[in-house]
Every structure is written in structure tokens, then in C-alpha cells.
Design an enzyme around this catalytic site. Structure first.
Site, PDB file in Angstrom:
ATOM      1  N   SER A 141       5.402   4.723   8.487  1.00  0.00           N
ATOM      2  CA  SER A 141       4.510   4.878   7.984  1.00  0.00           C
ATOM      3  C   SER A 141       5.430   4.553   6.370  1.00  0.00           C
ATOM      4  O   SER A 141       6.192   6.216   6.567  1.00  0.00           O
ATOM      5  CB  SER A 141       3.079   5.367   7.405  1.00  0.00           C
ATOM      6  OG  SER A 141       3.150   5.655   6.187  1.00  0.00           O
TER       7      SER A 141
ATOM      8  N   PHE B 211      -1.444   8.291   4.086  1.00  0.00           N
ATOM      9  CA  PHE B 211      -2.364   9.192   5.784  1.00  0.00           C
ATOM     10  C   PHE B 211      -3.923   9.600   4.948  1.00  0.00           C
ATOM     11  O   PHE B 211      -3.560  10.262   5.444  1.00  0.00           O
ATOM     12  CB  PHE B 211      -1.867   9.713   6.067  1.00  0.00           C
ATOM     13  CG  PHE B 211      -0.728   9.096   7.167  1.00  0.00           C
ATOM     14  CD1 PHE B 211      -0.582   7.842   7.903  1.00  0.00           C
ATOM     15  CD2 PHE B 211      -0.015  10.551   7.704  1.00  0.00           C
ATOM     16  CE1 PHE B 211       0.217   6.878   8.453  1.00  0.00           C
ATOM     17  CE2 PHE B 211       0.904   9.707   9.108  1.00  0.00           C
ATOM     18  CZ  PHE B 211       1.170   8.571   8.526  1.00  0.00           C
TER      19      PHE B 211
ATOM     20  N   LYS C 273       5.190   2.832  17.328  1.00  0.00           N
ATOM     21  CA  LYS C 273       5.629   2.062  15.875  1.00  0.00           C
ATOM     22  C   LYS C 273       6.449   2.227  15.053  1.00  0.00           C
ATOM     23  O   LYS C 273       6.504   3.504  14.650  1.00  0.00           O
ATOM     24  CB  LYS C 273       4.133   2.246  15.394  1.00  0.00           C
ATOM     25  CG  LYS C 273       3.803   1.049  14.243  1.00  0.00           C
ATOM     26  CD  LYS C 273       2.852   0.580  13.637  1.00  0.00           C
ATOM     27  CE  LYS C 273       2.575  -0.279  12.559  1.00  0.00           C
ATOM     28  NZ  LYS C 273       1.602  -0.790  12.360  1.00  0.00           N
TER      29      LYS C 273
ATOM     30  N   ASN D 133       5.897  -1.871  11.753  1.00  0.00           N
ATOM     31  CA  ASN D 133       5.249  -1.323  10.297  1.00  0.00           C
ATOM     32  C   ASN D 133       5.316  -2.370   9.371  1.00  0.00           C
ATOM     33  O   ASN D 133       6.296  -2.973   9.359  1.00  0.00           O
ATOM     34  CB  ASN D 133       5.455   0.696   9.948  1.00  0.00           C
ATOM     35  CG  ASN D 133       4.080   0.922   9.400  1.00  0.00           C
ATOM     36  OD1 ASN D 133       3.996   0.751   8.678  1.00  0.00           O
ATOM     37  ND2 ASN D 133       4.334   2.358  10.224  1.00  0.00           N
TER      38      ASN D 133
ATOM     39  N   ASN E  61       5.316   5.690   3.941  1.00  0.00           N
ATOM     40  CA  ASN E  61       4.267   6.572   2.509  1.00  0.00           C
ATOM     41  C   ASN E  61       4.191   7.834   2.009  1.00  0.00           C
ATOM     42  O   ASN E  61       3.179   8.084   1.625  1.00  0.00           O
ATOM     43  CB  ASN E  61       2.603   5.627   2.503  1.00  0.00           C
ATOM     44  CG  ASN E  61       2.842   4.237   2.326  1.00  0.00           C
ATOM     45  OD1 ASN E  61       3.806   4.295   1.051  1.00  0.00           O
ATOM     46  ND2 ASN E  61       2.121   3.284   3.018  1.00  0.00           N
ATOM     47  N   THR E  62       4.387   8.305   3.997  1.00  0.00           N
ATOM     48  CA  THR E  62       4.666   9.931   3.519  1.00  0.00           C
ATOM     49  C   THR E  62       6.452  10.593   3.573  1.00  0.00           C
ATOM     50  O   THR E  62       6.887   9.971   4.188  1.00  0.00           O
ATOM     51  CB  THR E  62       4.031  10.578   5.019  1.00  0.00           C
ATOM     52  OG1 THR E  62       2.488   9.930   4.759  1.00  0.00           O
ATOM     53  CG2 THR E  62       4.222  11.240   5.047  1.00  0.00           C
TER      54      THR E  62
ATOM     55  N   ASN F 238       0.667  -1.080  -0.059  1.00  0.00           N
ATOM     56  CA  ASN F 238      -0.539  -0.001  -0.149  1.00  0.00           C
ATOM     57  C   ASN F 238       1.281   1.609   0.651  1.00  0.00           C
ATOM     58  O   ASN F 238       2.021   1.657   0.617  1.00  0.00           O
ATOM     59  CB  ASN F 238      -0.942   0.267   1.217  1.00  0.00           C
ATOM     60  CG  ASN F 238      -0.597   0.610   2.557  1.00  0.00           C
ATOM     61  OD1 ASN F 238      -1.188   2.008   2.212  1.00  0.00           O
ATOM     62  ND2 ASN F 238       0.281   0.284   3.078  1.00  0.00           N
TER      63      ASN F 238
END
Length: 354
Positions: free
Chosen positions: A172, A114, A210, A239, A174-175, A110
Site C-alpha cells: 500500500s 489502513f 500482494k 496493488n 498510503n502508510t 484513495n
């Protein structure tokens, strides 16, 4: 898995992954999914950072990003549920497609970024939800924020009164540049703000951190030092990963975080290393690649007090949590242990040398 559940999964897999995700949430809200309640009993009962859980099998953040199906999810077999991530302001996330099934690998990639409705909307839904097990919220930062570190405390201030724990998510992939907040000085300052906000709540709640699975030994040691001195209550390991080792799917080259079966070994090794670095003084939640009771038990042997899952439900359905909890109970009975906590850390050394 029942025949009905198999048929439901077959139908969902006819849709693109993000549409299927949305449909599964709608089915939960509409009462179309059996809700067995959380298996419990003396062998499964778990204490995690002051929270009393009927069983140690939790739902990881990312499935119910906007707290739309909280009541149903807390009756779906999980011992605890984590929703989010939430950011102070709504944001659309990254462009679609941004979710990929790697069926051959029993994995998911993915790159949502966010996407969520923002803290105010999520807080309102959490306030209306009926919680049958503890519910936590994953805290995130807006992509365009001038002060991302401050965003975590902002979300906690808005949503904290309506949850039982909160997780700081600086891991994460993805940012852009979010993982830079895992450095010692940046993370210590960020957590100080979150802890101060938590302590100002009318009902202070546990704060979790996390961490990523892609850390070098020195980075992990720094994180452990900060974790032990910051006042947080638990660590979630781990994560998703940016690694792509040994994948067979045509989607293997997609950007984003990889979760599911290929993450299991990598995340479990990090879990074991963190348990050693903290000397077992901080509760750990093991997540990454759990698809069976044997997987959950292995995480506990590596040092976890509880576990979380998500990606495996894509392939095994929403009843997976209850099945794992019941199977853990049977494994514990077979081994003659009084409570699953007796497993914690007993197999750590094997993962440290693997």
C-alpha cells in the site's frame, strides 16, 4: 446493469465518495442489493492455492475494510472475497477527504491509510459471518507500531481461525515507508513470522503476498525469489499505483494510490513479468483495472489463475462480478475450452514485449 442499479449508482454519486462507500455497505447489510449468488459450472470452477472457487472473480481488499458485510458479499457473485486491511490496533487512517472519483478516467484515488476497527473487532465479525465462498483477510500494520513486521503475524493470530486465506499487504502506498518492507531481507523476515504463525493455527490457511505495480525489474526479481522460497501460497499482482500517466480528471494530482482503468496495463505487465520470473510455479491473482470479462481473460492470459476487482464497481454497480463470471463462461464456451484455467499464461509474451 438493471434500471434499479443505475438509479442506485446515480444516487450514490450524489454523495462524496467516502459517504457513498459507507451507504453501499449499509445497503448490502440491509438486503437492499440483489444477491445472485456465485455463478459456477465446469468451465468456471477454479482451484487457487488449495481453495475451491465456484468462479475465478474475486473482490479485492479495501471495500469491506471492517468485515461488516461478509455474508452478503459472499452471495453477490464473487467466487471469493477479501476483506480488510486489518491492523492489530484500531486506527482512524488519514484525514478526510481521502477518497476521490476520477470519473473521466474510470478510476479512483484513495489515501485511507489502513483505517479500520482493529483485529479483535474484525475477528468477531468474521466469526459471526456465514461464508458462501472462501473469504480472506488483508493483513496490515499500524502506522505508529514499533515493529511493523510483527504486526502482520499478530493480525493473523487473532483473525486466522475465521478466514480461508490471508494476504500480506506491504505494497500500500498510503502508510509511510510500508513499501520498504518489500526489500529482500525485510520481506523474508516478515514472511517467516507470518508463516510460523500460520503453521501454528489449528487450521492452517494459505498465505498470499500482494505486490506493488511500481517495481523495477531488479526489485521484482528479488520479490520473486523471496516468494518462491518463503512458503507463501500465491501472489496478488498488483496493488494501487503512485503513477499518474495520462489522467484527465481534476483530481489527478491528489496523493494516494490510483486504481481503476488506468492501472490495467501497468499491473498486467507486472503480472506477466512475475509469471515469467516464477516459471508459473506460484499461483497469481491478477488485479488492477478489471471492468469486463475481456479484462479478466487478459489477466489470465498474462498468468493469473484468478482475478480481483473493486474500483469498477464504483461505475458499474455491485452486480459486476456476476456479470463478468457469466461472460467468462460464455467466452470459454465460444473458444471451446473445458475450463478457464486453460488461458493461464497463454498470452504472457505479448505483455512482456508491450
Amino acid at each position: 446493469m438493471t434500471a434499479c442499479e443505475r438509479a442506485g449508482l446515480w444516487l450514490l454519486h450524489r454523495f462524496d465518495p467516502e459517504t457513498a462507500h459507507r451507504l453501499s455497505l449499509r445497503a448490502l447489510r440491509a438486503g437492499l442489493v440483489p444477491l445472485p449468488g456465485a455463478p459456477g459450472g465446469a468451465r468456471l470452477r477454479t482451484r487457487l492455492a488449495g481453495l475451491d472457487l465456484p468462479n475465478p472473480v474475486g473482490l479485492a481488499a479495501g471495500y469491506d475494510k471492517n468485515a461488516e458485510a461478509v455474508t452478503a458479499l459472499t452471495r453477490a457473485g464473487f467466487g471469493f472475497v477479501e476483506v480488510g486491511a486489518a491492523t492489530p490496533l484500531p486506527q482512524p487512517g488519514n484525514p478526510r477527504p481521502r477518497l476521490f472519483r476520477l470519473t473521466e478516467d474510470r478510476a479512483v484515488i484513495n489515501r485511507f491509510g489502513f483505517n479500520n476497527d482493529g483485529a479483535e473487532a474484525i475477528a468477531a465479525r468474521l466469526a459471526r459471518a456465514r461464508r458462501h465462498v472462501p473469504v480472506g483477510l488483508n493483513l496490515g500494520a499500524n502506522k505508529t507500531s514499533a515493529d511493523r513486521a510483527a504486526d502482520f503475524a499478530k493480525v493473523l493470530a487473532v483473525c486466522g481461525p475465521h478466514v480461508d486465506f490471508a494476504t500480506v499487504n506491504v505494497s500500500s502506498p498510503n502508510t509511510e515507508n510500508l513499501r520498504a518492507l518489500q526489500g529482500r531481507a525485510a520481506l523474508a523476515a516478515l514472511l517467516a513470522g507470518v508463516i510460523a504463525t500460520r503453521d501454528g493455527l489449528a487450521r492452517p490457511i494459505p498465505v498470499f503476498l500482494k505486490i506493488a505495480p511500481d517495481l523495477e525489474e531488479a526489485e521484482l526479481a528479488e520479490l520473486a525469489e523471496v516468494a518462491l522460497t518463503s512458503g507463501i501460497d500465491a501472489v496478488i499482482a498488483t496493488n494501487t499505483t503512485t503513477a499518474r500517466d495520462g489522467l484527465a480528471s481534476r483530481h489527478a494530482g491528489e496523493a494516494g494510490g490510483l486504481s481503476g482503468a488506468p492501472l490495467f496495463d501497468r499491473s498486467t505487465r507486472v503480472l506477466a513479468r512475475f509469471h515469467r520470473l516464477t516459471g508459473g510455479r506460484l499461483p497469481l491473482v491478477g488485479t488492477g483495472g478489471i471492468a469486463s470479462a475481456e479484462d479478466a481473460r487478459e489477466k489470465m492470459l498474462a498468468g493469473a489463475s484468478a482475478v480481483q476487482l473493486y474500483s469498477a464497481m464504483v461505475y458499474q454497480g455491485p452486480s459486476l462480478a456476476a456479470r463478468i463470471a457469466r461472460d467468462l463462461d460464455r467466452l470459454a464456451a465460444r473458444e471451446g475450452i473445458a475450463n478457464v484455467s486453460e488461458w493461464i499464461g497463454e498470452g504472457r509474451e505479448r505483455w512482456l514485449t508491450s
